[in-house]
Design a protein around this motif. Structure first.
Motif: not given
Ligand SMILES: C[S@@+](CC[C@H](N)C(=O)[O-])C[C@H]1O[C@@H](n2cnc3c(N)ncnc32)[C@H](O)[C@@H]1O
Length: 329
Positions: A308-329
């Motif tokens: 995959y290509v790692a496109e974007t990641v969102w992280i909460d301000p407390g840096e506890l959790f991440s939501v990743h959008v990955l794209r098939v390369a």
């Protein structure tokens, strides 16, 4: 086998059910096998009988248990950005649908979502959920897939050239070892096809002072959840675990991000099950669950190694959790 069956006989089908008839592993075989090895274990999936699922819902509401709350907040606060990053006219394929609360947040954020395709092993649950989604989202194609998402399967036909986005929230990927997580991601990359997407919720590596209480809450709900697997074995298999003689023992390694839950035998004891006996030494541990946490860049590196290509990641301000959008390369 993918058999397309009428999901609600007598009704006009508002969704299609693609039934791969996933094998139901016997609880007894799994427990006997897990207790027979040199390191005793019980597969974590057996934690979720009716009582276990109820206890897990209670855990999600606990003040110490931050993952569910934090992921929901990211999906809510960043819905527009996540929706835009996924793009329009997509078919959303969810691995393990549960209540689909998080998928609804995504569907609401997407531009003209074309289809929702929940995969779940629990057929009754899946049918109920597909019906609810079809009700709430008129015009959305709903294709319910009764299958084990860890096994290869041929997805139902979608419209030609329809892009798919896989959705694997809840940091469920952390319950796999990193080798298993890579195999899961790369296996599905082939199915999603070039430019297909994968949206994954991943708990971040965080300090022990935050992670450990989430798995060892003050009210003891997590301890009851873990011990429930022994209660279940006693009830369903006629085993004689002395439940009070096992202690819920979570451990966390901050450097690797590995959280492990064992039940520790508080005394030397023998358990009888399926005509066999299993000896526990005092202090011996029964492995029940693990939950791997990843630094965002480590998860992206894992995703890259899975194609995959790692496109974007969102992280909460407390840096506890991440939501990743990955794209098939
Ligand atoms: C805790 S829920 C997750 C719900 C939702 N994805 C979320 O994070 O809010 C787990 C769901 O996954 C399903 N499940 C667990 N393992 C599975 C597997 N290997 N294949 C398909 N479904 C699975 C269970 O039946 C249950 O409905």
């Amino acid at each position: 086998m993918n058999s397309l069956v009428d999901p609600l006989p007598g009704d006009s089908p508002r969704f299609s059910l693609h039934d791969f008839a996933p094998a139901q592993e016997s609880f007894e075989d799994a427990v006997v096998e897990g207790l027979s090895g040199p390191r005793k274990s019980v597969p974590a999936r057996f934690l979720y009988d009716e009582a276990g699922s109820r206890l897990f819902d209670c855990i999600c509401e606990l003040p110490e248990y931050y993952p569910t709350r934090t992921e929901l907040k990211i999906l809510t606060d960043k819905a527009d950005e996540i929706g835009a990053s996924i793009g329009p006219d997509i078919a959303l394929l969810e691995f393990g649908a549960g209540s689909s609360q998080k998928a609804r947040l995504l569907l609401d954020a997407l531009e003209r979502p074309a289809a929702y395709e929940p995969i779940d092993v629990s057929r009754e649950h899946l049918i109920r959920l597909a019906d609810e989604i079809a009700d709430a989202y008129p015009g959305l194609a709903v294709r319910a897939i009764c299958a084990d998402y860890t096994q290869p399967l041929e997805l139902p036909d979608s419209e030609p050239r329809r892009r798919r986005a896989g959705f694997f929230p809840g940091s469920t990927i952390g319950n796999l070892t990193s080798a298993e997580a890579r195999a899961f991601l790369s296996g599905w990359a082939g199915q999603l096809g070039r430019d297909g997407l994968m949206v994954v919720g991943v708990a971040l590596r965080a300090p022990s002072s935050i992670v450990l209480p989430a798995y060892d809450d003050a009210q003891g709900v997590t301890a009851r959840f873990t011990a429930n697997v022994l209660v279940r074995a006693n009830r369903e298999l006629g085993a004689d675990f002395d439940v009070a003689a096992f202690r819920h023992t979570p451990t966390y390694d901050e450097t690797t991000g590995r959280l492990t839950i064992h039940l520790t035998s508080l005394k030397a004891q023998t358990v009888h099950l399926a005509g066999r006996r299993f000896d526990f030494a005092e202090g011996e541990q029964l492995h029940v669950e693990e939950s791997n946490k990843y630094a965002a860049e480590d998860f992206q590196a894992l995703a890259r190694s899975a194609g995959y290509v790692a496109e974007t990641v969102w992280i909460d301000p407390g840096e506890l959790f991440s939501v990743h959008v990955l794209r098939v390369a």
